[in-house]
Design a protein around this motif. Structure first.
Motif, PDB file in Angstrom:
ATOM      1  N   ASP A 139       0.812  -1.174   0.011  1.00  0.00           N
ATOM      2  CA  ASP A 139       0.060  -0.104  -0.046  1.00  0.00           C
ATOM      3  C   ASP A 139       0.863   1.126  -0.106  1.00  0.00           C
ATOM      4  OD1 ASP A 139      -1.569   2.327   1.968  1.00  0.00           O
ATOM      5  OD2 ASP A 139      -3.261   0.897   0.840  1.00  0.00           O
ATOM      6  N   ALA A 140       0.111   2.476  -0.496  1.00  0.00           N
ATOM      7  CA  ALA A 140       1.010   3.724  -0.807  1.00  0.00           C
ATOM      8  C   ALA A 140       1.308   4.272   0.514  1.00  0.00           C
ATOM      9  CB  ALA A 140       0.707   4.431  -1.971  1.00  0.00           C
ATOM     10  N   THR A 141       0.369   4.207   1.459  1.00  0.00           N
ATOM     11  CA  THR A 141       0.379   4.942   2.754  1.00  0.00           C
ATOM     12  C   THR A 141       0.602   4.059   3.928  1.00  0.00           C
ATOM     13  OG1 THR A 141      -1.976   4.872   2.667  1.00  0.00           O
ATOM     14  CG2 THR A 141      -0.805   6.700   1.596  1.00  0.00           C
ATOM     15  N   THR A 142      -0.041   2.765   3.964  1.00  0.00           N
ATOM     16  CA  THR A 142       0.181   2.104   5.186  1.00  0.00           C
ATOM     17  C   THR A 142       0.720   0.798   5.022  1.00  0.00           C
ATOM     18  OG1 THR A 142      -2.301   0.960   4.735  1.00  0.00           O
ATOM     19  CG2 THR A 142      -2.231   3.145   5.716  1.00  0.00           C
ATOM     20  N   GLU A 143       1.103   0.054   6.207  1.00  0.00           N
ATOM     21  CA  GLU A 143       1.844  -1.167   6.035  1.00  0.00           C
ATOM     22  C   GLU A 143       0.744  -2.222   5.778  1.00  0.00           C
ATOM     23  OE1 GLU A 143       6.148  -2.078   7.947  1.00  0.00           O
ATOM     24  OE2 GLU A 143       4.348  -2.378   9.492  1.00  0.00           O
ATOM     25  N   ARG A 144       0.548  -2.384   4.647  1.00  0.00           N
ATOM     26  CA  ARG A 144      -0.418  -3.473   4.222  1.00  0.00           C
ATOM     27  C   ARG A 144      -0.136  -3.677   2.864  1.00  0.00           C
ATOM     28  NH1 ARG A 144      -4.426  -3.872   7.801  1.00  0.00           N
ATOM     29  NH2 ARG A 144      -5.839  -5.220   6.212  1.00  0.00           N
ATOM     30  N   TYR A 145      -0.460  -5.087   2.704  1.00  0.00           N
ATOM     31  CA  TYR A 145      -0.100  -5.836   1.584  1.00  0.00           C
ATOM     32  C   TYR A 145      -1.259  -6.402   0.756  1.00  0.00           C
ATOM     33  CZ  TYR A 145       4.325  -5.173   3.797  1.00  0.00           C
ATOM     34  OH  TYR A 145       5.485  -4.328   4.270  1.00  0.00           O
ATOM     35  N   ARG A 146      -1.084  -6.701  -0.663  1.00  0.00           N
ATOM     36  CA  ARG A 146      -2.125  -7.264  -1.228  1.00  0.00           C
ATOM     37  C   ARG A 146      -1.579  -8.182  -2.238  1.00  0.00           C
ATOM     38  NH1 ARG A 146      -2.039  -2.295  -2.808  1.00  0.00           N
ATOM     39  NH2 ARG A 146      -2.018  -1.608  -5.131  1.00  0.00           N
TER      40      ARG A 146
END
Length: 805
Positions: free
Chosen positions: A399-406
């Protein structure tokens, strides 16, 4: 020493004689010419037989040579420079020729334009490098080859393409790659140095004087690429890799996104022809979607259809629609989407492979490192490291702003296949159980920050409308659960990881909203596996937080499962509580009054069975709200008055809040039926109770006060007392916005817009527009009312050009 005249000496001997004749030491000549002493010594000793033209010119000027003498020195240097091998002749420059361009190449126009600008900007001191990296299937090689053909006219001195085999078990070494590049430049095998550094030096000296285009395809890492990049000269190097190659410095990066839907359909059209696509236009769009707009997947689907000219697109769509068969359907001859993913997967170390396949079990469109750690059995820090590694490898997107993934959809399917194949059902269940327990505990703890039963940790919360949006009424009974929360930190004692837990209400909100899909999946799994107490605890903790997000349709599922859990545990009192929550959700979250009435009637029966007057009052109120929405006004009035009598007879703080809700709802219904003066008096009675306060509810009472003010403002507006109506509506809106209660704020904003329009206030236009957009985001039925009011205001007001755009 050369005993002949300089004209008959080789370059080194000639240079040494000229320096001696000029009376210069090596140090003096090196300083004057701007070269190193070592480089000058190598030239004189014959180690460097053919220096670059610019170096020879600098030496000639430092020696003060005449034009003829300088020309002779340049001629000697030219004789020492590498020449094409005699057996290759003029064909030598094509030894690493560009692969064939793809004629049906589609899209990527902006990326090609940026590379063209980069090519035009190259110069003697500006060799350019562009890294084209990304996930498998994006078409990196196809793009690079197409770009190279488009840019070829700008590089007349050579266009070379070299496959570095980065996905092979043994990628091409820099030493071997340099040998091939030197051979393509015409250096004879016997003249190619033995060492990697010497080969790199010779390659860079040759490339520095030529305007060449170099395509390095399928690179494995920076160490493989660095020795191959020219250091000087007007060259352009294109590097493709599944790795990010973040360690390469001073490079341009070409980021290839997924195709847009129309671009994917255009690619399909170019492969199978416009007639077939036009005949099944919707199937073509569906096919693009099922391929995830991934270029390789679209190409495979297209090639498969091309080989079957009579097969309908809809047939392939039906096959791919079944997730379990999608990867099987995406193969055509040697083109297989699964094989493309497998190449990258096999390159990963064991922990990263495990993390990737377990992360595919996460719920929702993206996942956090916490979820990845729980599913894979790794520590949080290790999970972050694995996720970043997989992002660099193009297998996850961050993610561009948070520590998340997809994942890309197809990669998720592939990873899930590996989880089935390598882990098995037992390991899967263990991972999911571990994640479920942790997520439900964290969600329960985080939600308690909004619960007025734990006001030290709570800031707001009021829950649900009885008659219309913005009327609190989801408090229900006092908590029947022993959460064992401490006075100063009600949530932390429940959290499975207190050190990493949300520290306040805002952090709790962020976590609950970000992890919505994951904790809902955990709740669902707990219910399906018979862990009913966990379900009840989580849902009970959520009921105040639910007011913050009334537009979430998920609340119906949450409270349907919790009501069923209470029933299965044989607790009629808890069943009444959760059926009331469910009635609230049907009323406000999905706008289904018929289902709300059924839930409210069931809650009423349960409450009367266990003699719970508070839940009886709530059930009557929720039933009244549903009846109002169904247009059954007399019955709604009857239930509201019965609810008010029931609640007035009780003395608990919960009963006072419930009574406030009923009064606000009654006032609203009175206004809707034309009894506006009665409505105003009812809302003012509610306001007087708020001003008097409710013990232990000092913070939540502010929201009830705001609701009363909203009712008063709307009553005054109905009486056309516009100037009086503006202030209470503005006060209500400010309170809802401060509490981040968007589901209540936006309807109030629309109410204010009507008042401002009647006053001719210049803020009316912007207020209507903001209300229209906010209500649309909430999927609130009043969005059409806001759009109509905005359009009407535009027609009757000057200077409104561009309204609604």
């Amino acid at each position: 020493m050369c005993d002949s005249t300089p004209a008959t000496c080789d370059f080194g001997q000639r240079l040494r004689r000229l320096r001696s004749d000029a009376g210069l030491s090596q140090e003096a000549l090196a300083h004057a010419a701007g070269v190193s002493v070592r480089a000058l010594a190598d030239m004189e000793r014959g180690r460097t037989r053919g220096p670059q033209r610019r170096t020879v010119q600098a030496l000639s000027e430092a020696l003060g040579l005449t034009d003829d003498a300088a020309a002779e020195l340049e001629k000697a240097a030219a004789e020492g420079r590498p020449r094409p091998r005699a057996d290759l002749g003029p064909a030598a420059p094509t030894a690493l020729a560009l692969p064939r361009d793809i004629q049906d190449f589609t899209a990527r126009g902006p990326a090609l334009a940026r590379l063209l600008d980069l090519a035009r900007d190259t110069g003697p001191d500006r060799p350019a490098v562009s890294v084209i990296a990304g996930q498998p299937g994006l078409g990196k090689t196809a793009f690079a080859v197409h770009a190279a053909h488009r840019l070829a006219p700008h590089f007349p001195d050579g266009r070379f393409a070299l496959d570095l085999h980065g996905m092979d078990p043994e990628p091409t070494t820099p030493r071997d790659a340099l040998a091939r590049l030197l051979g393509a430049m015409g250096v004879a095998d016997a003249s190619i140095p033995a060492g990697t550094d010497d080969r790199a030096g010779l390659w860079r000296s040759l490339a520095a004087e030529r305007r060449i285009l170099l395509l390095l395809d399928n690179a494995v890492d920076e160490a493989q690429v660095n020795p191959l990049i020219p250091g000087r000269g007007p060259s352009l190097t294109l590097v493709t890799s599944r790795q990010a190659l973040a360690g390469l410095e001073s490079v341009h990066r070409t980021d290839l996104a997924l195709l847009r839907r129309e671009e994917a359909v255009e690619l399909l059209t170019r492969i199978i022809g416009p007639e077939r696509v036009a005949a099944e236009a919707q199937a073509a769009r569906d096919l693009a979607d099922l391929c995830g707009h991934l270029p390789l997947a679209v190409r495979i689907a297209g090639q498969r259809l091309l080989s079957r000219p009579h097969e309908r697109l809809g047939k392939l769509v039906a096959r791919l629609a079944a997730e379990g068969r999608r990867l099987d359907g995406l193969q055509a001859g040697s083109l297989r989407i699964r094989a493309a993913f497998a190449l990258s997967y096999r390159q990963l170390p064991p922990d990263s492979r495990k993390f990737l396949r377990r992360a595919a079990l996460a719920a929702g469109a993206d996942f956090s490192p916490e979820t990845g750690a729980l599913l894979s059995g790794l520590s949080y820090d290790d999970a972050v490291a694995r996720a970043e590694e997989l992002t660099d490898a193009g297998l996850l997107q961050s993610d561009a702003t948070t520590e998340r993934y997809r994942f890309h959809d197809l990669l998720r399917l592939y990873a899930a296949e590996q989880a089935d194949a390598e882990d098995g059902p037992a390991a899967r269940d263990t991972a999911l159980d571990r994640t479920e327990h942790w997520m439900l505990r964290r969600a329960t703890a985080a939600a308690l920050y909004f619960d007025v039963e734990h006001e030290q940790g709570a800031r707001t919360g009021a829950g649900g409308a009885v008659v219309e949006e913005g009327v609190p009424g989801n408090e229900g009974a006092s908590s029947p659960y022993d959460f064992r929360a401490t006075p100063d930190a009600p949530a932390l004692t429940l959290d499975p990881d207190p050190d990493g837990a949300p520290a306040d209400q805002e952090e709790a909100r962020v976590w609950l909203e970000a992890e919505r899909a994951q904790w809902l999946a955990a709740l669902r799994r707990a219910h399906e596996n018979g862990r009913y107490r966990q379900v009840l605890d989580a849902a009970r903790a959520m009921h105040w937080f639910s007011d913050r997000n009334q537009h979430w349709e998920q609340w119906v599922e949450v409270f349907r499962r919790s009501a069923d859990s209470a029933r299965r545990l044989g607790s009629r009192q808890e069943e009444a509580v959760h059926l009331n929550y469910l009635a609230w959700a049907y009323n406000l979250c999905v706008h289904d009054p018929q289902a709300a009435l059924i839930a409210a009637d069931s809650a009423l029966a349960a409450a009367r069975d266990c003699a719970d007057g508070l839940q009886e009052g709530w059930a009557l109120g929720y039933g009244a709200g549903a009846l109002h929405r169904l247009g059954r006004m007399d019955e709604a009035f009857g239930r509201l008055r019965e609810a008010a009598r029931c609640l007035a007879a009780q003395e608990s703080p919960q009963a006072r809040l419930a009574e406030l809700t009923i009064l606000n709802s009654l006032g609203t219904l009175l206004r809707h039926t034309g009894r506006v003066e009665e409505a105003l008096e009812t809302h003012r009675r509610s306001e007087r109770i708020c001003r008097a306060g409710v013990p232990g509810r000092t913070e939540v009472i502010a929201l009830y006060h705001a609701v009363s003010r909203q009712g008063i403002g709307n009553d005054l507006a109905a009486l056309e007392r516009w100037s009086e109506a503006e202030k209470p509506l503005r006060q209500a809106l400010a309170a809802f916005e401060s509490a981040r209660m968007t589901a209540w704020a936006e309807p109030t904003r629309l109410d204010l817009g009507h008042v401002l329009a009647a006053l001719g206030h210049p803020d009316a236009h912007d207020t209507f527009r903001a209300a229209r957009d906010g209500l649309a985001d909430l999927r609130n039925p009043r969005q059409s009312e806001a759009a109509k009011a905005l359009a009407e205001f535009a027609r009757t007001t000057e200077g409104t050009a561009g309204v609604g755009k």
